[in-house]
Each structure stands twice: as C-alpha cells, then as structure tokens.
Design a protein around this motif. Structure first.
Motif, PDB file in Angstrom:
ATOM      1  N   VAL A   1       0.823  -1.210   0.000  1.00  0.00           N
ATOM      2  CA  VAL A   1       0.000   0.000   0.000  1.00  0.00           C
ATOM      3  C   VAL A   1       0.858   1.260   0.000  1.00  0.00           C
ATOM      4  O   VAL A   1       0.624   2.203  -0.760  1.00  0.00           O
ATOM      5  N   GLY A   2       1.901   1.301   0.849  1.00  0.00           N
ATOM      6  CA  GLY A   2       2.739   2.489   0.918  1.00  0.00           C
ATOM      7  C   GLY A   2       3.387   2.814  -0.405  1.00  0.00           C
ATOM      8  O   GLY A   2       3.452   3.982  -0.814  1.00  0.00           O
ATOM      9  N   ARG A   3       3.867   1.793  -1.126  1.00  0.00           N
ATOM     10  CA  ARG A   3       4.521   2.032  -2.416  1.00  0.00           C
ATOM     11  C   ARG A   3       3.543   2.617  -3.423  1.00  0.00           C
ATOM     12  O   ARG A   3       3.867   3.557  -4.158  1.00  0.00           O
ATOM     13  N   VAL A   4       2.311   2.082  -3.461  1.00  0.00           N
ATOM     14  CA  VAL A   4       1.312   2.585  -4.406  1.00  0.00           C
ATOM     15  C   VAL A   4       0.924   4.027  -4.072  1.00  0.00           C
ATOM     16  O   VAL A   4       0.769   4.869  -4.957  1.00  0.00           O
ATOM     17  N   LEU A   5       0.795   4.338  -2.769  1.00  0.00           N
ATOM     18  CA  LEU A   5       0.426   5.703  -2.383  1.00  0.00           C
ATOM     19  C   LEU A   5       1.526   6.692  -2.763  1.00  0.00           C
ATOM     20  O   LEU A   5       1.239   7.785  -3.275  1.00  0.00           O
ATOM     21  N   ARG A   6       2.769   6.328  -2.528  1.00  0.00           N
ATOM     22  CA  ARG A   6       3.867   7.239  -2.887  1.00  0.00           C
ATOM     23  C   ARG A   6       3.955   7.435  -4.394  1.00  0.00           C
ATOM     24  O   ARG A   6       4.262   8.527  -4.876  1.00  0.00           O
ATOM     25  N   ARG A   7       3.671   6.355  -5.153  1.00  0.00           N
ATOM     26  CA  ARG A   7       3.678   6.485  -6.607  1.00  0.00           C
ATOM     27  C   ARG A   7       2.599   7.475  -7.070  1.00  0.00           C
ATOM     28  O   ARG A   7       2.824   8.310  -7.944  1.00  0.00           O
ATOM     29  N   ALA A   8       1.417   7.392  -6.470  1.00  0.00           N
ATOM     30  CA  ALA A   8       0.323   8.307  -6.842  1.00  0.00           C
ATOM     31  C   ALA A   8       0.685   9.746  -6.492  1.00  0.00           C
ATOM     32  O   ALA A   8       0.452  10.672  -7.275  1.00  0.00           O
ATOM     33  N   VAL A   9       1.270   9.962  -5.316  1.00  0.00           N
ATOM     34  CA  VAL A   9       1.640  11.315  -4.889  1.00  0.00           C
ATOM     35  C   VAL A   9       2.741  11.876  -5.778  1.00  0.00           C
ATOM     36  O   VAL A   9       2.726  13.055  -6.165  1.00  0.00           O
ATOM     37  N   ASP A  10       3.724  11.044  -6.144  1.00  0.00           N
ATOM     38  CA  ASP A  10       4.798  11.501  -7.037  1.00  0.00           C
ATOM     39  C   ASP A  10       4.234  11.935  -8.384  1.00  0.00           C
ATOM     40  O   ASP A  10       4.708  12.899  -8.987  1.00  0.00           O
ATOM     41  N   SER A  11       3.215  11.216  -8.873  1.00  0.00           N
ATOM     42  CA  SER A  11       2.601  11.571 -10.157  1.00  0.00           C
ATOM     43  C   SER A  11       1.949  12.941 -10.090  1.00  0.00           C
ATOM     44  O   SER A  11       2.082  13.755 -11.008  1.00  0.00           O
ATOM     45  N   VAL A  12       1.248  13.231  -8.970  1.00  0.00           N
ATOM     46  CA  VAL A  12       0.621  14.542  -8.813  1.00  0.00           C
ATOM     47  C   VAL A  12       1.687  15.631  -8.675  1.00  0.00           C
ATOM     48  O   VAL A  12       1.578  16.714  -9.246  1.00  0.00           O
ATOM     49  N   ALA A  13       2.747  15.325  -7.925  1.00  0.00           N
ATOM     50  CA  ALA A  13       3.802  16.314  -7.705  1.00  0.00           C
ATOM     51  C   ALA A  13       4.506  16.697  -9.001  1.00  0.00           C
ATOM     52  O   ALA A  13       5.009  17.809  -9.140  1.00  0.00           O
ATOM     53  N   THR A  14       4.526  15.777  -9.965  1.00  0.00           N
ATOM     54  CA  THR A  14       5.141  16.092 -11.256  1.00  0.00           C
ATOM     55  C   THR A  14       4.408  17.231 -11.947  1.00  0.00           C
ATOM     56  O   THR A  14       5.018  18.111 -12.569  1.00  0.00           O
ATOM     57  N   VAL A  15       3.071  17.222 -11.842  1.00  0.00           N
ATOM     58  CA  VAL A  15       2.251  18.248 -12.485  1.00  0.00           C
ATOM     59  C   VAL A  15       2.094  19.477 -11.583  1.00  0.00           C
ATOM     60  O   VAL A  15       1.988  20.597 -12.055  1.00  0.00           O
ATOM     61  N   MET A  16       2.096  19.259 -10.262  1.00  0.00           N
ATOM     62  CA  MET A  16       1.891  20.349  -9.299  1.00  0.00           C
ATOM     63  C   MET A  16       3.076  20.365  -8.330  1.00  0.00           C
ATOM     64  O   MET A  16       2.958  19.958  -7.173  1.00  0.00           O
ATOM     65  N   PRO A  17       4.253  20.819  -8.773  1.00  0.00           N
ATOM     66  CA  PRO A  17       5.473  20.710  -7.963  1.00  0.00           C
ATOM     67  C   PRO A  17       5.429  21.503  -6.666  1.00  0.00           C
ATOM     68  O   PRO A  17       6.159  21.194  -5.741  1.00  0.00           O
ATOM     69  N   SER A  18       4.589  22.519  -6.572  1.00  0.00           N
ATOM     70  CA  SER A  18       4.537  23.335  -5.360  1.00  0.00           C
ATOM     71  C   SER A  18       3.585  22.776  -4.309  1.00  0.00           C
ATOM     72  O   SER A  18       3.453  23.342  -3.223  1.00  0.00           O
ATOM     73  N   ALA A  19       2.898  21.665  -4.625  1.00  0.00           N
ATOM     74  CA  ALA A  19       1.911  21.112  -3.697  1.00  0.00           C
ATOM     75  C   ALA A  19       2.601  20.566  -2.445  1.00  0.00           C
ATOM     76  O   ALA A  19       3.693  20.002  -2.508  1.00  0.00           O
ATOM     77  N   GLN A  20       1.939  20.735  -1.280  1.00  0.00           N
ATOM     78  CA  GLN A  20       2.448  20.218  -0.006  1.00  0.00           C
ATOM     79  C   GLN A  20       1.690  18.935   0.320  1.00  0.00           C
ATOM     80  O   GLN A  20       0.543  18.973   0.764  1.00  0.00           O
ATOM     81  N   ILE A  21       2.333  17.784   0.097  1.00  0.00           N
ATOM     82  CA  ILE A  21       1.672  16.489   0.255  1.00  0.00           C
ATOM     83  C   ILE A  21       2.545  15.591   1.127  1.00  0.00           C
ATOM     84  O   ILE A  21       3.757  15.489   0.901  1.00  0.00           O
ATOM     85  N   THR A  22       1.933  14.951   2.118  1.00  0.00           N
ATOM     86  CA  THR A  22       2.643  13.977   2.947  1.00  0.00           C
ATOM     87  C   THR A  22       1.926  12.636   2.867  1.00  0.00           C
ATOM     88  O   THR A  22       0.707  12.584   2.667  1.00  0.00           O
ATOM     89  N   VAL A  23       2.712  11.549   3.024  1.00  0.00           N
ATOM     90  CA  VAL A  23       2.165  10.184   2.956  1.00  0.00           C
ATOM     91  C   VAL A  23       2.533   9.458   4.234  1.00  0.00           C
ATOM     92  O   VAL A  23       3.681   9.533   4.697  1.00  0.00           O
TER      93      VAL A  23
END
Length: 615
Positions: free
Chosen positions: A477-499
């Motif tokens: 689960v942790g690996r899939v969540l980090r992959r999803a967050v990394d994908s969003v961060a690519t498009v929105m680099p200034s976003a503040q996201i924690t997992v």
C-alpha cells in the motif's frame, strides 16, 4: 501579469520579453494579489485572468482601476462565453484576449491597449510570418479522438450543411450502418425533414442546442438527436456536434401506457370497471353495483343507507368536502375531480369522480348519480413517465455541459503547448538556455495534464460501458500511495503532500487502478482544498482505509449527496466532474467503496477509499 496557472505566466512573460516591447514588473496568482500589485506598482498595463481562486478577474477589475486609474487592464481568458467581452468592457477593461491567441496577437493587443503617448514610445515588434510546428498539438488532438471512439453513446461530427463527417462505433451500431457508409451521407437520410431546420437553428445561433426525435430507418429504433455547434473564438460555427441516444425503451413505455389506458376504457365499458351508484339528495347511498363493490370493497348490504363521506380521507371529511361537492353539482348540474379516496380496508386510491345532479320529469331534484374510477395505476405510470423524461432531459443537459467543460479543460494545456512550440519555432535563437528549458518543462507539464484528462475520460467511458479490466493481486500500500503522490507532484510541484502508511501494509486488488483513484483524490485536494494534503493508510479488520485530507473548509452541503455521481462539481467550470465518479467505481470494482467524511471540530474532512486487505 495575473493568472493562477504558473505555466501560462511563464509563457506570456517569455513572449513579452522576446517581443522587446514590454517590461514585466510584477506577477500574481489571484484577484486579491492583483489589486495589491496594482496599488504598489501603478503599471501601464495589467494582463488579468478571468477564472482564478478566491477572487476572479471580473471582481478584481474595478478594484484595480480604483487603486490605479492609469492602469489599462486587458482580460485574458480560456472561456469564449457569449457576452464576456462586453461585460469586461463595462467593468473598465481596455481589451479582451483569449488564451488560444498567438504570440503576435497578444503583443499587438497589448500595444493597442496602451494610451497613444505610451504606444508612440514603443517600437513595434518584428513578426515572423512562418508557421510553427503543430505536430505535438495534432498528436494530442488525435488522442482525444480516441475518447470519441470509446464513448458508449452515439456521437458524430457534421458539416454546417448536415453531412456526417465522423461517427463513433456506438453511433454506427445504433443506426445499423457501417461507419464507412455513414461518412459523407446527409444526416437527413436517417432523420428526415427535421434535420435541416434543427441545423439551421443552431448554426445561426437561434438556439444553443437543438433536440428532436426520429425513427431510425430499418432498425425499429427511436432516437433522440442533440445537435450543438462548435464555434471559434469569434462565435462563428466551425462544425456541428451530434449526440444520438436510443430512446426506444422509453417510447415503448409510453406506448404501453396508452395501451393500458385503452384496456382500462374497455374494462370501464364492461361496467365492473366503474363504481356506479345513486345518492339521495342528502348524500346517502341508495344503490350499489359490482364495480363499486370491487373498487371500494363494500358489499351493497354494508353500504346502502350510509353517507358517501365514508369514501373520503379524514382531512377531506373535516373540510366538509363531500358536502361541498354535492352543492357544486347541484349548482352547475355536475361536478368532476380527481383525488384520494378511501376503501373499506382503509387503503387509499386515486379516483376520478363524476357527480351529476338527477332530476325527474318535472325538474325536481331527486338525488345524484356518482361514477368513480380507480386511476391509481395510471397516476403511478404518469409519475414514472415524468420522472423518466426528467432524467432523460437531465442526462442530455449533463452530456452537453460535460462536452463544454471538457473543451475548456483542454483549451489551456493545448494553448500552452501550441504557443510554446510557436515561440520555440520562431525565436529559438533569441531564447536563453533557461528560457528554452522552462518552455520545454511547461510543455511537459501541459502534456501531463492532457494525459491525466485523457486517462479519466477513457476510464469513465470504459467503466460506463462495463469494459474496464481489473487485476486481483496483493500489493504494498505504501509504495502505491507514494507512486500516486509523485505523479501529482510532477504536475503540481509546489503542492504540499505527505504520505503515512505502516511498513509492510498489504492490500488486495489492482495496484494501478488504486493508484489512479488515489491520484485523483490527491489532485482534487490540491486543486480545491487548502495545504497541506495528507494521505494516510490505516489497517482495519480485513480492510485498508486510504484517507486523503486537506486543511480546507470541506465539500459544500448542497453537493454532498451527489458527490460521486458523473459530471457533478462543486463549482461551475470546475473540472469535468469525473474524478470522484472514477474513484467510486474503481473502489467498487475492487470489492470496496468510497465515501466522504465532512470535517468536525477535532478532525479534518477527508475522502476515504476502502479496499480489501486480503482475498
């Protein structure tokens, strides 16, 4: 420059520097910051976006003019809604620009907006007449056509004269003809004489959308056609978009209703379908037929001599409505109405009632003839029909809104890609290395945004058509969540996201689809919520909860009940309304579910996806 999209500001900033005619003295991302910027800098010009968070351009424009009267404001927008330019000028805008405009048009418009004394001091920029390479834009347009082909509803494009140019598979299947045969054919061959009038109304602007029904030749089907024009930035119709829905089952229900009414009429003629009885002048029952016994439940022995108010609900008896009916019938000769009546067992039925005053040969009033028919089933069918028609209308409106919103969602990234290509093609030698890198990075971001939109459209289409495929396997689960967050961060680099996910936490399902669902929730929180965004995985019995929360105010009450339905958004023009629908359907396909938990005094609001923790 004021725009909530950093890549748009980058593009315009580079465009203006290359022109050699302007200095950019400040940038902002919303209307409130625009007012402060105008008051501080007192610029000659402000390029102001229309759609922004917190305060939009239309609200900010008069405030900017108030704090800096010398500033000429040019509105800059991805919308082409009718009347927007006029409204902008009423508020004090000097000009109006669409984001699809080429670089030279932007520069020329800004120069034209300057006062004469300031414009005279500026050397007009040189404009290269060579066209840029549109291959990237063409590629994205072709991929969007794939969505057109995958759609579960019939779609086609037509010329302004009504000839079919392109149809999808669903359209071909509905009309029972191969795509190759349809291309170039007049739609009037399928729809008849109504086509020309409908096309003329939308092409001329008399109607935004035209709808009509027709039989589909050779198929036995009935179709609802919706025709809408696709217009350019000047409001001219470029071509027509046609949507075709199969309403055969709906019309079959209407036919069944008519047949049912005919059967009811025959039943009435057979007497047992009517409750027919006589009342004395004061309203007591004097006679009783078989139909009355069947409808009302009383035998003749039980009811003769009783007052007919026994057939009315208590509230109508309290109003003395039965007695008033007799007064009106005596006054006018007859009284007729529909309303609720009560059977012997206390159940209610919807009745059609006719009371006629009866007189003898001398004209003396001797009583009343009363005929009652049970219309409960007809009322229910009419209500069902009205509900079905309302849902059909809502579906057509939602489809039209969806197409309009999707076009708007595509316009900004496609405009950025096209304009960046144009700048690179025309001014490659004038750009610094950093500017070229920034432009390429902007193009990559826009391409990622287009891919996300395309993936959502394809997934929603396949989920609706029942053709989406899902794997079933254990995953971290942790690996899939980090992959999803990394994908969003690519498009929105200034976003503040924690997992946050426990080490070794395993769930069971399709990891790619779960990643897509979480990615949609995270992007939704970044776009519509407030930072920081937190993604938390929690093991609960045999299930795993993935919670995505942010510091925002939460979802408005008015949309919570329909939050996970297709095309539902919190605000107009705020995305396609497919993201949460996709999340829910992906969760259901894994054997789980999705829900929204509103914020409380001690807990932030969150979207929660529940998936199996084991097979």
């Amino acid at each position: 420059m004021v725009d909530d999209a950093p890549d748009v500001r980058l593009l315009v900033r580079t465009m203006l520097r290359v022109s050699g005619s302007f200095d950019v003295v400040g940038e902002a991302g919303d209307g409130e910051a625009a007012v402060a910027l105008a008051e501080r800098e007192q610029p000659d010009l402000m390029l102001l976006d229309v759609s922004m968070p917190r305060m939009d351009g239309l609200s900010a424009l008069p405030r900017v003019r108030a704090v800096s009267p010398r500033t000429r404001v040019v509105l800059y927008t991805g919308f082409d809604e009718r009347g927007l330019a006029r409204r902008a000028r009423e508020l004090g805008a000097a000009a109006f620009l669409e984001k699809s405009a080429k670089a030279e048009e932007v520069v020329e418009t800004l120069l034209a907006a300057l006062p004469d004394d300031r414009r005279a001091a500026v050397d007009p920029p040189a404009v290269d007449a060579d066209a840029g390479d549109d291959s990237v834009l063409t590629e994205h347009l072709e991929r969007f056509r794939e969505v057109f082909e995958e759609a579960a509803i019939g779609m086609a494009t037509m010329t302004l004269s009504g000839h079919l140019v392109r149809t999808n598979r669903a359209f071909s299947q509905l009309v029972g003809r191969p795509v190759e045969e349809l291309v170039g054919a007049p739609y009037a061959d399928l729809a008849g004489d109504q086509t020309g009038a409908a096309v003329a109304r939308v092409e001329s602007g008399e109607q935004d959308v035209a709808q009509f029904e027709h039989d589909v030749p050779g198929t036995g089907r009935r179709a609802l056609a919706t025709i809408a024009p696709v217009r350019d930035s000047h409001g001219r119709a470029l071509y027509l978009f046609l949507q075709l829905q199969d309403v055969t089952a709906q019309r079959g229900a209407e036919k069944e209703l008519l047949l049912s009414e005919e059967r009811f009429r025959l039943l009435v003629e057979a007497v047992e379908g009517y409750a027919i009885f006589m009342l004395d002048p004061s309203g007591h029952v004097m006679s009783w037929n078989a139909g009355a016994e069947r409808i009302k439940g009383y035998t003749a022995e039980e009811i003769i001599g009783q007052h007919f108010r026994n057939f009315y609900p208590p509230e109508k008896q309290a109003e003395q409505h039965p007695e008033h009916e007799l007064e009106w019938a005596l006054r006018d000769g007859r009284y007729e109405e529909e309303g609720w009546r009560v059977r012997k067992d206390g159940s209610r039925f919807w009745a059609s009632v006719l009371i006629t005053a009866v007189r003898d040969e001398t004209g003396r009033h001797i009583g009343f003839a009363k005929v009652t028919r049970d219309f409960t089933e007809r009322r229910r069918m009419l209500e069902d029909l009205e509900d079905a028609n309302r849902r059909l209308h809502d579906s057509a409106r939602e489809q039209a809104d969806f197409l309009s919103v999707t076009a708007h969602e595509l316009r900004t990234p496609i405009g950025v890609v096209g304009a960046a290509i144009d700048i690179l093609a025309r001014h490659a030698d004038d750009l610094t290395g950093d500017e070229r890198g920034d432009l390429l990075e902007s193009m990559a971001g826009s391409a990622s945004r287009l891919r996300r939109l395309l993936n959502d459209l394809l997934t929603a289409s396949r989920l609706e058509a029942g053709t989406a495929e899902f794997r079933r396997e254990p995953f971290d689960v942790g690996r899939v969540l980090r992959r999803a967050v990394d994908s969003v961060a690519t498009v929105m680099p200034s976003a503040q996201i924690t997992v946050e996910a426990p080490a070794g936490l395993t769930a069971y399902g399709d990891p790619d689809r779960i990643a897509q669902a979480v990615e949609n929730l995270v992007a939704n929180a970044v776009t519509h919520g407030a930072p920081p965004v937190h993604v938390l995985a929690v093991h609960r019995d045999r299930w795993v909860d993935v919670r995505v929360s942010d510091a925002g105010a939460g979802v408005p009450d008015r949309v919570r009940e329909r939050l996970f339905e297709r095309f539902v958004t919190g605000k107009p023009r705020s995305g396609t309304g497919l993201g949460l629908y996709i999340v829910r359907e992906i969760a259901r396909a894994q054997g789980g579910h999705a829900r929204y938990e509103p914020p409380t005094a001690d807990r932030r609001g969150a979207f929660v996806v529940t998936i199996p923790g084991e097979p």
